[in-house]
Write a protein that holds these residues in place. Structure first.
Motif, PDB file in Angstrom:
ATOM      1  N   THR A  80       0.876  -1.553  -0.107  1.00  0.00           N
ATOM      2  CA  THR A  80      -0.093   0.397   0.290  1.00  0.00           C
ATOM      3  C   THR A  80       1.277   1.124  -0.145  1.00  0.00           C
ATOM      4  OG1 THR A  80      -0.307   0.064   2.177  1.00  0.00           O
ATOM      5  CG2 THR A  80      -2.500  -1.295   1.001  1.00  0.00           C
ATOM      6  N   ALA A  81       2.050   1.683   0.984  1.00  0.00           N
ATOM      7  CA  ALA A  81       2.973   1.858   0.870  1.00  0.00           C
ATOM      8  C   ALA A  81       3.804   2.990  -0.836  1.00  0.00           C
ATOM      9  CB  ALA A  81       4.285   2.131   1.515  1.00  0.00           C
ATOM     10  N   MET A  82       3.350   2.109  -1.770  1.00  0.00           N
ATOM     11  CA  MET A  82       3.492   2.495  -2.990  1.00  0.00           C
ATOM     12  C   MET A  82       2.989   3.244  -3.503  1.00  0.00           C
ATOM     13  SD  MET A  82       5.082  -1.346  -4.024  1.00  0.00           S
ATOM     14  CE  MET A  82       6.575  -2.229  -3.365  1.00  0.00           C
ATOM     15  N   GLY A  83       0.972   2.712  -3.509  1.00  0.00           N
ATOM     16  CA  GLY A  83       0.454   3.757  -4.025  1.00  0.00           C
ATOM     17  C   GLY A  83       0.512   3.296  -5.484  1.00  0.00           C
ATOM     18  N   THR A  84       1.047   2.696  -6.007  1.00  0.00           N
ATOM     19  CA  THR A  84       0.533   2.671  -7.882  1.00  0.00           C
ATOM     20  C   THR A  84      -0.220   2.066  -8.208  1.00  0.00           C
ATOM     21  OG1 THR A  84       2.077   0.902  -8.233  1.00  0.00           O
ATOM     22  CG2 THR A  84       3.340   3.034  -7.496  1.00  0.00           C
ATOM     23  N   MET A  85      -0.728   2.658  -9.646  1.00  0.00           N
ATOM     24  CA  MET A  85      -1.748   1.416 -10.663  1.00  0.00           C
ATOM     25  C   MET A  85      -1.650  -0.060 -10.352  1.00  0.00           C
ATOM     26  SD  MET A  85      -3.758   4.072 -11.715  1.00  0.00           S
ATOM     27  CE  MET A  85      -4.578   3.625 -12.766  1.00  0.00           C
ATOM     28  N   ALA A  99       0.433  -1.778  -8.243  1.00  0.00           N
ATOM     29  CA  ALA A  99      -0.248  -2.327  -7.193  1.00  0.00           C
ATOM     30  C   ALA A  99      -1.746  -2.022  -6.219  1.00  0.00           C
ATOM     31  CB  ALA A  99       0.880  -0.873  -5.454  1.00  0.00           C
ATOM     32  N   PHE A 100      -2.054  -0.748  -7.247  1.00  0.00           N
ATOM     33  CA  PHE A 100      -3.776  -1.765  -6.566  1.00  0.00           C
ATOM     34  C   PHE A 100      -4.655  -2.409  -7.627  1.00  0.00           C
ATOM     35  CE2 PHE A 100      -3.491   2.528  -5.019  1.00  0.00           C
ATOM     36  CZ  PHE A 100      -3.910   3.445  -3.998  1.00  0.00           C
ATOM     37  N   SER A 101      -4.224  -2.604  -8.142  1.00  0.00           N
ATOM     38  CA  SER A 101      -4.179  -3.667  -9.129  1.00  0.00           C
ATOM     39  C   SER A 101      -4.266  -5.252  -8.705  1.00  0.00           C
ATOM     40  CB  SER A 101      -4.026  -4.216 -10.863  1.00  0.00           C
ATOM     41  OG  SER A 101      -4.559  -5.006 -12.182  1.00  0.00           O
ATOM     42  N   HIS A 102      -2.638  -5.760  -8.087  1.00  0.00           N
ATOM     43  CA  HIS A 102      -2.691  -6.990  -7.930  1.00  0.00           C
ATOM     44  C   HIS A 102      -3.797  -6.991  -6.441  1.00  0.00           C
ATOM     45  CE1 HIS A 102       1.327  -7.831  -9.680  1.00  0.00           C
ATOM     46  NE2 HIS A 102       1.152  -6.986  -9.320  1.00  0.00           N
ATOM     47  N   LEU A 103      -3.829  -6.139  -5.038  1.00  0.00           N
ATOM     48  CA  LEU A 103      -4.491  -6.330  -4.482  1.00  0.00           C
ATOM     49  C   LEU A 103      -5.761  -6.472  -4.105  1.00  0.00           C
ATOM     50  CD1 LEU A 103      -3.472  -2.998  -2.270  1.00  0.00           C
ATOM     51  CD2 LEU A 103      -2.923  -5.172  -2.046  1.00  0.00           C
ATOM     52  N   GLU A 104      -6.409  -5.737  -5.504  1.00  0.00           N
ATOM     53  CA  GLU A 104      -8.333  -5.983  -6.374  1.00  0.00           C
ATOM     54  C   GLU A 104      -8.638  -7.238  -6.763  1.00  0.00           C
ATOM     55  OE1 GLU A 104     -10.791  -5.089 -10.282  1.00  0.00           O
ATOM     56  OE2 GLU A 104      -8.732  -4.049  -9.528  1.00  0.00           O
ATOM     57  N   GLU A 105      -7.287  -8.027  -7.211  1.00  0.00           N
ATOM     58  CA  GLU A 105      -6.963  -9.146  -8.066  1.00  0.00           C
ATOM     59  C   GLU A 105      -7.375 -10.303  -6.741  1.00  0.00           C
ATOM     60  OE1 GLU A 105      -4.216 -12.684 -10.179  1.00  0.00           O
ATOM     61  OE2 GLU A 105      -4.245 -10.584 -10.723  1.00  0.00           O
TER      62      GLU A 105
END
Length: 203
Positions: A134-139, A141-147
């Motif tokens: 979450t610290a990275m805050g990149t698109m 990173a969000f995509s991986h978390l969403e998956e």
């Protein structure tokens, strides 16, 4: 005191300070040695990376400090070493490596950090890995978390994800928040998330 020491050393200049710090790596006093390692990381002194990596081969000596310094220096060699530590058998090493990679914003470690956040046996390691992602805050990173959320993972981190994602303003956060809302049993909790999606984006 520590901040004052940093300021004083910066005033002296790297060319005078670095040789003394490198020599002091062999100090027998662990407190002084830890300060030296920390300073070398603060100064981003790349030639010391091999010596810091060697510290990681000595299980009882300066591990936490060496990991943090490697993260601050952030060379490819340093980051690769921290990624390797993510698979160490000792929980504390994996946790420290995950925190270090978050500090370094090391996107090359993103997939491995997501894997640890989802499935590591240690709660503290999972938490450190989630914090790093979450610290990275990149698109990406969000995509991986969403998956991961889409397939039912990371439920223990929903409160943290909601809080962290609420601080970002780009639309990458919306899909993962929608997935979290779908997975929540309590309708009020789901509505709170939907409000957090709509309000910042002016919907």
């Amino acid at each position: 005191i520590r901040d004052a020491a940093y300021d004083a050393l910066r005033d002296v200049g790297r060319e005078h300070v670095i040789p003394a710090l490198v020599q002091a790596l062999g100090d027998t006093d662990p407190t002084r040695r830890h300060m030296v390692i920390e300073l070398l990381g603060v100064f981003h002194y790349e030639p010391v990376v091999p010596a810091l990596i060697q510290r990681l081969r000595e299980p009882y000596k300066d591990i936490q400090e060496a990991i943090t310094a490697l993260a601050r220096i952030g060379t490819p060699e340093a980051i690769d070493e921290l990624i390797e530590l993510l698979w160490h058998e000792v929980d504390a090493y994996r946790e420290a490596a995950a925190r270090g990679l978050g500090l370094a914003r090391a996107e090359s470690a993103l997939q491995m950090l997501c894997l640890l956040a989802e499935s590591d046996a240690s709660p503290t390691v999972r938490g450190a890995a989630m914090g790093a992602v979450t610290a990275m805050g990149t698109m990406e990173a969000f995509s991986h978390l969403e998956e991961i959320v889409r397939r039912g993972g990371l439920e223990e981190f929903y409160p943290q994800l909601i809080q962290v994602l609420g601080m970002f303003s780009h639309p990458a956060e919306i899909p993962i928040l929608l997935e979290i809302a779908r997975n929540l049993i309590d309708p009020e909790d789901a509505m709170t998330i939907l409000d957090s999606i709509l309000t910042p984006h002016g919907e």
